[in-house]
Design an enzyme around this catalytic site. Structure first.
Site, PDB file in Angstrom:
ATOM      1  N   ASP A 101       2.227  16.082 -84.736  1.00 19.97           N
ATOM      2  CA  ASP A 101       3.014  16.892 -85.667  1.00 19.97           C
ATOM      3  C   ASP A 101       2.258  18.158 -86.054  1.00 19.97           C
ATOM      4  O   ASP A 101       2.777  19.258 -85.971  1.00 19.97           O
ATOM      5  CB  ASP A 101       3.404  16.082 -86.910  1.00 19.97           C
ATOM      6  CG  ASP A 101       2.233  15.331 -87.544  1.00 19.97           C
ATOM      7  OD1 ASP A 101       1.086  15.413 -87.048  1.00 19.97           O
ATOM      8  OD2 ASP A 101       2.457  14.640 -88.558  1.00 19.97           O
ATOM      9  N   ASP A 104      -4.878  19.974 -87.852  1.00 21.77           N
ATOM     10  CA  ASP A 104      -5.520  20.541 -89.037  1.00 21.77           C
ATOM     11  C   ASP A 104      -7.006  20.734 -88.712  1.00 21.77           C
ATOM     12  O   ASP A 104      -7.377  21.700 -88.057  1.00 21.77           O
ATOM     13  CB  ASP A 104      -5.256  19.553 -90.185  1.00 21.77           C
ATOM     14  CG  ASP A 104      -5.707  20.041 -91.542  1.00 21.77           C
ATOM     15  OD1 ASP A 104      -6.757  20.674 -91.635  1.00 21.77           O
ATOM     16  OD2 ASP A 104      -5.009  19.779 -92.542  1.00 21.77           O
ATOM     17  N   PHE A 153      -0.015  22.968 -97.486  1.00 20.24           N
ATOM     18  CA  PHE A 153       0.371  21.593 -97.169  1.00 20.24           C
ATOM     19  C   PHE A 153       1.860  21.561 -96.875  1.00 20.24           C
ATOM     20  O   PHE A 153       2.679  21.879 -97.735  1.00 20.24           O
ATOM     21  CB  PHE A 153       0.012  20.633 -98.293  1.00 20.24           C
ATOM     22  CG  PHE A 153       0.027  19.208 -97.823  1.00 20.24           C
ATOM     23  CD1 PHE A 153      -1.071  18.668 -97.174  1.00 20.24           C
ATOM     24  CD2 PHE A 153       1.172  18.424 -97.972  1.00 20.24           C
ATOM     25  CE1 PHE A 153      -1.043  17.364 -96.679  1.00 20.24           C
ATOM     26  CE2 PHE A 153       1.200  17.113 -97.478  1.00 20.24           C
ATOM     27  CZ  PHE A 153       0.092  16.594 -96.839  1.00 20.24           C
TER      28      PHE A 153
END
Ligand code: IMP
Ligand code: MG
Length: 180
Positions: A101, A104, A153
């Site tokens: 997905d 990071d 976020f």
């Protein structure tokens, strides 16, 4: 009592996601020719993306899932520790495309790539819907990238905050304000 009010600010629309995935699916099939591709999704966040990507790829394609535990950002340098759920089927000899997905720090992906090296796969590539490139700690290859996102976020389209918002059809930024 101080309440924390969460609001979601839209970042990438349902239409933008669908259009990008259609392009990615076409590109993947072009690059792989008529190869039977094995998509390997990382639970739980990538499940929604994988299900749409799967249907954007013509021809022979199958999928499997892995789940891994993480100590979360900053608490450990190693980041990722172990596999909670391994592949159901052997990836030996397969052309594996890892489906994430969001990348990071890159630690999850680094761990998965190391792990995949122990299997005699024909090839391993990476497809990530989102790339939060400003947060990268380790250098990891991303062969197919949907969108680059800033250091915020994000939630929705499979991605959660405390188990919520996975069902949003779009991607948004979680903003928390202390209210009363
Ligand atoms: P990494 O190991 O630091 O690259 O983190 C990757 C995983 O952390 C992703 O697969 C997500 O599950 C989760 N993650 C990282 N950033 C976000 C975010 O902004 N929203 C939701 N989940 C995130
Ligand atoms: Mg994930």
């Amino acid at each position: 009592m101080v309440m924390v009010q969460s609001t979601i600010k839209p970042l990438i629309s349902e239409e933008q996601i669908a259009a990008r995935i259609a392009e990615m699916g076409r590109q993947i099939r072009e690059d792989y020719s008529d190869t039977n591709i094995l998509l390997v999704g990382v639970l739980k966040g990538a499940a929604v993306f994988l299900s749409d990507l799967l249907r954007a790829i013509d021809g022979a394609v199958d999928y499997d899932f892995v789940a891994i535990s993480s100590y979360g950002n900053g608490t450990r340098t190693s980041g990722v520790v172990r596999i909670l759920k391994d592949l159901d089927e052997s990836p030996v000899g397969r052309d594996v495309l890892i489906v994430e997905d969001i990348v990071d720090s890159g630690l999850t992906l680094q761990f998965l790539l190391e792990n995949m090296k122990m299997h005699r796969t024909a090839s391993v590539k990476v497809c990530a819907l989102l790339d939060k490139v400003a947060r990268r700690v380790v250098d990891v290859p991303i062969d197919y990238r949907g969108f680059e996102v800033p250091d915020v976020f994000v939630v929705g389209y499979g991605m959660d905050y405390a188990g919520l918002y996975r069902n949003l059809p779009y991607i948004g930024v979680l903003e928390q304000e202390a209210g009363s």
